[in-house]
Design a protein around this motif. Structure first.
Motif, PDB file in Angstrom:
ATOM      1  N   THR A  88       0.872  -1.161   0.000  1.00  0.00           N
ATOM      2  CA  THR A  88       0.000   0.000   0.000  1.00  0.00           C
ATOM      3  C   THR A  88       0.918   1.222   0.000  1.00  0.00           C
ATOM      4  N   ASN A  89       0.326   2.413   0.117  1.00  0.00           N
ATOM      5  CA  ASN A  89       1.120   3.640   0.032  1.00  0.00           C
ATOM      6  C   ASN A  89       0.609   4.689   1.007  1.00  0.00           C
ATOM      7  N   LEU A  90       1.486   5.636   1.318  1.00  0.00           N
ATOM      8  CA  LEU A  90       1.147   6.823   2.094  1.00  0.00           C
ATOM      9  C   LEU A  90       1.659   8.033   1.339  1.00  0.00           C
ATOM     10  N   GLY A  91       0.969   9.161   1.481  1.00  0.00           N
ATOM     11  CA  GLY A  91       1.425  10.394   0.850  1.00  0.00           C
ATOM     12  C   GLY A  91       0.524  10.834  -0.288  1.00  0.00           C
ATOM     13  N   PRO A  92       0.816  11.986  -0.893  1.00  0.00           N
ATOM     14  CA  PRO A  92      -0.008  12.493  -1.993  1.00  0.00           C
ATOM     15  C   PRO A  92      -0.033  11.567  -3.199  1.00  0.00           C
ATOM     16  N   LEU A  93       1.048  10.795  -3.389  1.00  0.00           N
ATOM     17  CA  LEU A  93       1.140   9.881  -4.527  1.00  0.00           C
ATOM     18  C   LEU A  93       1.504   8.493  -4.037  1.00  0.00           C
ATOM     19  N   GLY A  94       1.015   7.480  -4.749  1.00  0.00           N
ATOM     20  CA  GLY A  94       1.351   6.100  -4.422  1.00  0.00           C
ATOM     21  C   GLY A  94       1.789   5.359  -5.668  1.00  0.00           C
ATOM     22  N   TRP A  95       2.758   4.454  -5.486  1.00  0.00           N
ATOM     23  CA  TRP A  95       3.249   3.664  -6.614  1.00  0.00           C
ATOM     24  C   TRP A  95       2.374   2.443  -6.786  1.00  0.00           C
ATOM     25  N   VAL A  96       1.960   2.182  -8.016  1.00  0.00           N
ATOM     26  CA  VAL A  96       1.135   1.014  -8.320  1.00  0.00           C
ATOM     27  C   VAL A  96       1.645   0.369  -9.604  1.00  0.00           C
ATOM     28  N   SER A  97       1.222  -0.858  -9.842  1.00  0.00           N
ATOM     29  CA  SER A  97       1.572  -1.567 -11.067  1.00  0.00           C
ATOM     30  C   SER A  97       0.458  -2.533 -11.426  1.00  0.00           C
ATOM     31  N   ASP A  98       0.087  -2.553 -12.693  1.00  0.00           N
ATOM     32  CA  ASP A  98      -0.861  -3.544 -13.181  1.00  0.00           C
ATOM     33  C   ASP A  98      -0.678  -3.715 -14.689  1.00  0.00           C
ATOM     34  N   LYS A  99      -1.336  -4.722 -15.239  1.00  0.00           N
ATOM     35  CA  LYS A  99      -1.162  -5.033 -16.651  1.00  0.00           C
ATOM     36  C   LYS A  99      -1.728  -3.936 -17.546  1.00  0.00           C
ATOM     37  N   GLY A 100      -2.770  -3.290 -17.074  1.00  0.00           N
ATOM     38  CA  GLY A 100      -3.405  -2.267 -17.895  1.00  0.00           C
ATOM     39  C   GLY A 100      -2.629  -0.964 -17.974  1.00  0.00           C
ATOM     40  N   ARG A 117       3.524   3.104 -12.290  1.00  0.00           N
ATOM     41  CA  ARG A 117       3.157   4.521 -12.272  1.00  0.00           C
ATOM     42  C   ARG A 117       2.872   4.978 -10.844  1.00  0.00           C
ATOM     43  N   TYR A 118       2.796   6.299 -10.697  1.00  0.00           N
ATOM     44  CA  TYR A 118       2.313   6.905  -9.458  1.00  0.00           C
ATOM     45  C   TYR A 118       0.922   7.460  -9.697  1.00  0.00           C
ATOM     46  N   GLN A 119       0.068   7.313  -8.702  1.00  0.00           N
ATOM     47  CA  GLN A 119      -1.261   7.901  -8.803  1.00  0.00           C
ATOM     48  C   GLN A 119      -1.731   8.333  -7.416  1.00  0.00           C
ATOM     49  N   ALA A 120      -2.736   9.185  -7.401  1.00  0.00           N
ATOM     50  CA  ALA A 120      -3.172   9.815  -6.152  1.00  0.00           C
ATOM     51  C   ALA A 120      -4.177   8.973  -5.368  1.00  0.00           C
ATOM     52  N   THR A 121      -4.639   7.871  -5.937  1.00  0.00           N
ATOM     53  CA  THR A 121      -5.686   7.092  -5.286  1.00  0.00           C
ATOM     54  C   THR A 121      -5.337   5.608  -5.220  1.00  0.00           C
ATOM     55  N   HIS A 122      -5.901   4.945  -4.229  1.00  0.00           N
ATOM     56  CA  HIS A 122      -5.749   3.506  -4.031  1.00  0.00           C
ATOM     57  C   HIS A 122      -6.446   2.773  -5.182  1.00  0.00           C
ATOM     58  N   PRO A 123      -5.801   1.782  -5.822  1.00  0.00           N
ATOM     59  CA  PRO A 123      -6.396   1.150  -6.994  1.00  0.00           C
ATOM     60  C   PRO A 123      -7.619   0.290  -6.698  1.00  0.00           C
ATOM     61  N   GLN A 140      -9.868   5.616  -3.015  1.00  0.00           N
ATOM     62  CA  GLN A 140      -9.701   6.725  -2.084  1.00  0.00           C
ATOM     63  C   GLN A 140      -8.269   7.266  -2.132  1.00  0.00           C
ATOM     64  N   ALA A 141      -8.108   8.520  -1.703  1.00  0.00           N
ATOM     65  CA  ALA A 141      -6.776   9.110  -1.596  1.00  0.00           C
ATOM     66  C   ALA A 141      -5.960   8.355  -0.547  1.00  0.00           C
ATOM     67  N   TRP A 142      -4.651   8.303  -0.774  1.00  0.00           N
ATOM     68  CA  TRP A 142      -3.770   7.659   0.197  1.00  0.00           C
ATOM     69  C   TRP A 142      -3.716   8.476   1.489  1.00  0.00           C
ATOM     70  N   PRO A 143      -3.569   7.839   2.646  1.00  0.00           N
ATOM     71  CA  PRO A 143      -3.347   8.586   3.883  1.00  0.00           C
ATOM     72  C   PRO A 143      -2.039   9.368   3.826  1.00  0.00           C
ATOM     73  N   GLN A 203       7.104  12.556  -1.475  1.00  0.00           N
ATOM     74  CA  GLN A 203       5.696  12.602  -1.862  1.00  0.00           C
ATOM     75  C   GLN A 203       5.041  11.234  -1.819  1.00  0.00           C
ATOM     76  N   ALA A 204       5.855  10.203  -1.693  1.00  0.00           N
ATOM     77  CA  ALA A 204       5.339   8.837  -1.669  1.00  0.00           C
ATOM     78  C   ALA A 204       6.093   8.015  -0.644  1.00  0.00           C
ATOM     79  N   CYS A 205       5.354   7.174   0.068  1.00  0.00           N
ATOM     80  CA  CYS A 205       5.952   6.195   0.976  1.00  0.00           C
ATOM     81  C   CYS A 205       5.310   4.848   0.664  1.00  0.00           C
ATOM     82  N   LEU A 206       6.071   3.988  -0.015  1.00  0.00           N
ATOM     83  CA  LEU A 206       5.581   2.649  -0.308  1.00  0.00           C
ATOM     84  C   LEU A 206       5.667   1.804   0.956  1.00  0.00           C
ATOM     85  N   VAL A 207       4.638   1.008   1.208  1.00  0.00           N
ATOM     86  CA  VAL A 207       4.599   0.106   2.356  1.00  0.00           C
ATOM     87  C   VAL A 207       4.469  -1.306   1.801  1.00  0.00           C
ATOM     88  N   ASN A 208       5.566  -2.055   1.830  1.00  0.00           N
ATOM     89  CA  ASN A 208       5.568  -3.417   1.294  1.00  0.00           C
ATOM     90  C   ASN A 208       5.518  -4.425   2.427  1.00  0.00           C
TER      91      ASN A 208
END
Length: 203
Positions: free
Chosen positions: A54-66, A70-76, A80-83, A104-109
């Motif tokens: 998951t992610n924290l901050g204005p932007l979060g890192w995500v990955s999918d086939k489509g 990338r970074y985006q402002a919302t949970h996939p 909702q916006a990331w905390p 601007q981003a904190c990835l939580v793995n």
């Protein structure tokens, strides 16, 4: 104590003591409840990562086939916006990053049994001068660090709960990954496993 193992690669063993680790985990718990862990997938194959994230901050890192990496402002999943990144992590950044811009981003793995991360370069950020700051919580892990070229020589480093690593300078573009997690080496994370926090300036 800071150990510079390579140009710009700083290792701070036991930067957070057990009490600080427990306090940080307690701070993260309600944030993760709001933005629950999901499992990203590879852009080309759609194969699921072995880690949850998951992610924290204005932007979060995500990955999918489509959409790919990338970074985006919302949970996939929730949309909702990331905390926000908690102040304790921003303070830690200011203590070790030596960089004037806050992340601007904190990835939580989340690494459970068998999870790992192949060698990669964090390359989706526009600001390449900013370091990447990584915090380990829970089970120890074998971290592998290469160089700027894929397939070059690598070295390994055991990361334990409370350790902090800074990839800056030349090492910002080094290949790195997690070979394996040493299950049962810590009692910090409920249910076992390792949580890795990675703070980044996106651009």
């Amino acid at each position: 104590m800071r150990n510079q193992l390579h140009s710009g690669f700083d290792f701070y063993p036991a930067y957070l003591d057990r009490a600080a680790q427990e306090a940080l985990l307690a701070t993260l718990a309600p944030l993760i409840e709001r933005a629950p862990f999901f499992r990203p997938t590879m852009p080309k194959t759609g194969k699921a990562f072995s880690v949850e994230m998951t992610n924290l901050g204005p932007l979060g890192w995500v990955s999918d086939k489509g959409g790919g990496y990338r970074y985006q402002a919302t949970h996939p999943v929730t949309g909702q916006a990331w905390p926000a990144i908690p102040q304790v992590l921003l303070d830690l950044w200011q203590g070790v990053a030596n960089y004037p811009v806050l992340p601007q981003a904190c990835l939580v793995n989340l690494y459970r049994d068998g999870a790992k991360m192949g060698l990669h370069v964090d390359g989706d950020e526009q600001d390449r001068a900013a370091p990447v700051v990584s915090i380990s919580l829970g089970d120890s892990a074998i971290f592998r660090l290469g160089g700027a070229e894929r397939g070059g020589p690598t070295s390994s480093l055991k990361l334990s709960s409370g350790d902090v690593v800074v990839l800056g300078g030349a090492s910002r573009d080094f290949y790195h990954g997690i070979d394996r997690v040493l299950s049962g080496s810590s009692t910090l994370v409920p249910g076992g496993g390792r949580i890795n926090l990675t703070m980044r300036v996106v651009g």
